[in-house]
Design a protein around this motif. Structure first.
Motif, PDB file in Angstrom:
ATOM      1  N   SER A  89       0.757  -0.895  -0.384  1.00  0.00           N
ATOM      2  CA  SER A  89       0.042   0.062   0.412  1.00  0.00           C
ATOM      3  C   SER A  89       0.974   1.059   0.138  1.00  0.00           C
ATOM      4  CB  SER A  89      -0.229   0.025   1.450  1.00  0.00           C
ATOM      5  OG  SER A  89       0.419  -0.020   2.456  1.00  0.00           O
ATOM      6  N   LEU A 112      -7.595   6.002  -7.548  1.00  0.00           N
ATOM      7  CA  LEU A 112      -7.414   6.822  -6.790  1.00  0.00           C
ATOM      8  C   LEU A 112      -6.076   7.040  -6.939  1.00  0.00           C
ATOM      9  CD1 LEU A 112      -6.072   2.340  -5.784  1.00  0.00           C
ATOM     10  CD2 LEU A 112      -7.475   4.097  -4.406  1.00  0.00           C
ATOM     11  N   LYS A 115      -7.545  10.162  -5.716  1.00  0.00           N
ATOM     12  CA  LYS A 115      -7.170  10.441  -3.539  1.00  0.00           C
ATOM     13  C   LYS A 115      -5.885  10.953  -3.187  1.00  0.00           C
ATOM     14  CE  LYS A 115     -11.908   8.300  -3.343  1.00  0.00           C
ATOM     15  NZ  LYS A 115     -11.601   7.309  -2.831  1.00  0.00           N
ATOM     16  N   HIS A 117      -3.237   8.679  -4.038  1.00  0.00           N
ATOM     17  CA  HIS A 117      -1.810   7.489  -5.194  1.00  0.00           C
ATOM     18  C   HIS A 117      -1.129   7.606  -5.338  1.00  0.00           C
ATOM     19  CE1 HIS A 117      -4.164   5.185  -1.372  1.00  0.00           C
ATOM     20  NE2 HIS A 117      -5.239   5.745  -1.603  1.00  0.00           N
ATOM     21  N   HIS A 130      -3.843  -0.954  -2.347  1.00  0.00           N
ATOM     22  CA  HIS A 130      -4.167   0.763  -2.587  1.00  0.00           C
ATOM     23  C   HIS A 130      -5.792   0.414  -1.825  1.00  0.00           C
ATOM     24  CE1 HIS A 130       0.168   3.182  -3.606  1.00  0.00           C
ATOM     25  NE2 HIS A 130      -0.060   1.626  -3.702  1.00  0.00           N
ATOM     26  N   GLU A 133      -6.385  -0.227   1.936  1.00  0.00           N
ATOM     27  CA  GLU A 133      -5.688   1.082   2.480  1.00  0.00           C
ATOM     28  C   GLU A 133      -7.004   1.919   2.616  1.00  0.00           C
ATOM     29  OE1 GLU A 133      -2.231   4.760   1.989  1.00  0.00           O
ATOM     30  OE2 GLU A 133      -1.658   3.142   0.928  1.00  0.00           O
ATOM     31  N   GLU A 134      -6.936   2.408   1.542  1.00  0.00           N
ATOM     32  CA  GLU A 134      -8.613   3.636   1.456  1.00  0.00           C
ATOM     33  C   GLU A 134      -9.635   3.388   2.012  1.00  0.00           C
ATOM     34  OE1 GLU A 134      -9.318   7.238   0.097  1.00  0.00           O
ATOM     35  OE2 GLU A 134      -7.623   6.335   0.083  1.00  0.00           O
ATOM     36  N   LYS A 137      -9.385   4.154   5.518  1.00  0.00           N
ATOM     37  CA  LYS A 137     -10.259   5.216   6.249  1.00  0.00           C
ATOM     38  C   LYS A 137     -11.145   4.802   6.814  1.00  0.00           C
ATOM     39  CE  LYS A 137      -6.477   7.156   3.138  1.00  0.00           C
ATOM     40  NZ  LYS A 137      -6.378   8.287   1.884  1.00  0.00           N
TER      41      LYS A 137
END
Length: 590
Positions: A89, A112, A115, A117, A130, A133-134, A137
């Protein structure tokens, strides 16, 4: 196509376990490899291009009880260190390995990137960590975030993931194979059983659309779509460690060819009621289709002749990759017989789903117990060939041919006659595969190893075996080889024959013999060097490879010396027959 393995448990050498397991999966891909271990300081990762078999597993002996590892067959992005798995990530807290294709990865990647990434590889896989990871949040929990990410993916995938703040190994699959190994000191998750066979033979199957979360002590199976728990039972596997190892052989391919001394008999020694069930299903069906890919597809083609000659019954044959266009002809009364060594072939699974969508019944002939195809079929027959590790399929083919021929005899009400023929053939194969016979084929391969081309002809069930011979020569020696029906020579292919061209003629003592001899004479007249594979010598042969007279089972005995010939062509040309370029075992992508 790729091989993946993970371990979590009480042992502190998870990295070593992962690398050793990965070596047992290398036949699934060998472009690059990589390992990620969860350590006190985060994630220790190492990856590189090349074969994992050349890596010393002792280099991964750091204190680690959770690890994942991957060997790659490239689909998205070139063979580079950056494209090798695992992928991390953006914050470096999540490591992921993946087998399959995320078909909507471009859309997800663009989302992504918007955002913030940043991606460092060309792969579809990198969107997975990734996106997790998002999702974390808003969700916080690693497993819940992984599940939410999976709901966004389109395509076929098997995923293993770990996180620095969790001691959980998370696995999920849709389409691509994944299986859990239950050990005394933890849990393994791998592409297939050979990944962890030295540690346990107790497994739990992950079905399509399911995910697993385990901390090495407990394990939870759940539905990806709903989150509902899916209880699983433990199943004991009959394969032995010795079956899956190379032993004293230089290559798995030769070992598996010579194992046909026993494997054909195992394919024949089936429960009679199972064979009769299959035969009755064919009788009752209003249209039967045989489907497979590659070598299994050639077994289906040969079976079309078996059913015609032995049982006076018509069946349809189609490549699995083309089967979806046949849906116009399918009805609930249709019968689909699928053939696959691995039981995980993507195109075969797709064809099964096409058939099931209209209510057709699906019967499966597979080698791997508990595989996806075996579990999704209405009825399954195992050929019992044992583990097949070489990319080029050999013993599975003769097992498939034996099973299909036995069913043809049962369909004609002559099951015992068919069993007797095949057991006699198995005995003849045992006698044929002696050291002098193998050495003779090695000398013959030495003579033709420098050839640029080879052509193979046959008629009846020897025609599919001509196609299969060409496949074997192509995939392991890289010699350009083509197979043809003998009668098709004069419609174009004979223009390719020139002085010294190796021409292999597959023959039996059957009604097609006079015609195939005539075709051989035509090849010789154009300068071809005629290599005859036949029970009896003929003056047209420049070289004669003697095989037993096996009647309706002639296809089984004729293909085996061709497997050996192809193997030695590869050895003479300096290629690795177990790991041919651009290929991998168990084709799990479409």
């Amino acid at each position: 196509m790729c091989g993946i393995i993970g371990y979590v448990g009480a042992r502190k050498d998870a990295g070593v376990l992962a690398v050793e397991g990965l070596k047992n999966l290398e036949y699934r891909g060998y472009d690059s490899w990589g390992v990620a271990c969860k350590t006190g300081g985060g994630i220790a990762m190492r990856k590189d291009i090349g074969k994992v078999s050349e890596v010393d597993s002792r280099d991964f002996s750091q204190d680690c009880s959770l690890a994942i590892a991957h060997t790659r067959w490239a689909t998205h992005g070139g063979v580079t260190q950056a494209n090798a798995h695992p992928h991390l990530s953006g914050d470096g807290t999540i490591a992921v390995i993946h087998n399959g294709i995320i078909e909507n990865y471009q859309q997800l990647r663009d989302e992504l990137i918007a955002k913030g990434h940043r991606f460092v590889s060309e792969t579809d896989t990198e969107v997975i960590p990734h996106l997790i990871e998002e999702e974390m949040k808003t969700r916080g929990d690693f497993a819940a975030a992984a599940r939410a990410a999976c709901l966004r993916f389109e395509g076929r995938y098997a995923i293993l993931a770990l996180h620095t703040t969790s001691h959980a190994l998370v696995a999920a699959r849709t389409g691509s194979p994944l299986i859990v190994g239950v050990a005394d000191d933890g849990y393994f998750v791998g592409s297939d059983i050979t990944a962890f066979l030295t540690h346990t033979r107790t497994v739990q199957y992950i079905d399509d659309g399911e995910m697993v979360v385990t901390d090495g002590e407990t394990i939870l199976f759940s539905d990806i779509a709903t989150g509902a728990e899916r209880p699983k039972r433990e199943i004991a596997i009959t394969w032995s460690v010795e079956q899956a190892q190379k032993g004293d052989f230089e290559h798995y391919m030769l070992k598996e060819i010579l194992e046909q001394k026993e494997s054909v008999a195992r394919a024949v020694n089936q429960d009679e009621s199972q064979i009769q069930t299959l035969a009755q299903a064919i009788r009752d069906a209003k249209g039967t289709f045989l489907i497979g890919c590659g070598t299994a597809g050639k077994a289906c083609m040969a079976a079309e002749y078996f059913f015609s000659v032995v049982a006076n019954h018509h069946v349809n044959v189609a490549p699995a990759s083309e089967f979806k266009v046949y849906h116009h002809f399918l009805k609930p009364e249709s019968l689909i017989i699928v053939v696959s060594q691995s039981g995980e072939t993507a195109d075969v699974l797709e064809a099964m789903r096409v058939a099931k969508s209209v209510g057709s019944k699906v019967l499966a002939i597979v080698n791997v117990e508990g595989s996806t195809i075996a579990r999704e079929a209405d009825f399954t027959l195992l050929i019992n060939a044992g583990p097949e590790r070489a990319v080029a399929s050999t013993k599975a083919l003769t097992g498939q041919l034996a099973a299909l021929l036995l069913i043809a005899y049962a369909l004609d009400g002559r099951l015992q006659e068919g069993r007797k023929l095949l057991l006699e053939t198995a005995s003849k194969i045992n006698d044929m595969l002696n050291p002098r016979y193998v050495e003779r084929l090695e000398r013959l391969a030495r003579r033709f190893a420098a050839s640029n081309d080879a052509y193979i002809i046959g008629r009846s069930w020897n025609y599919p075996m001509a196609l299969e011979t060409a496949i074997k020569i192509q995939e392991v020696s890289y010699i350009h080889a083509e197979g043809f029906a003998g009668g098709e020579l004069k419609h174009g292919p004979i223009a390719l024959i020139e002085n010294g061209t190796p021409c292999i003629v597959l023959m039996g003592e059957d009604e097609t013999k006079p015609d195939i001899i005539s075709n051989a004479i035509q090849l010789k007249a154009r300068g071809g060097v005629v290599i005859g594979v036949a029970p009896r010598n003929n003056e047209v042969f420049d070289e004669w490879i003697k095989v037993p007279d096996a009647g309706e089972a002639q296809a089984l005995v004729n293909i085996i010396p061709m497997q050996i010939f192809a193997y030695f062509l590869a050895v003479q040309r300096g290629t690795n027959p177990d790991m041919p370029r651009n290929l991998a075992k168990s084709v799990t992508v479409k």
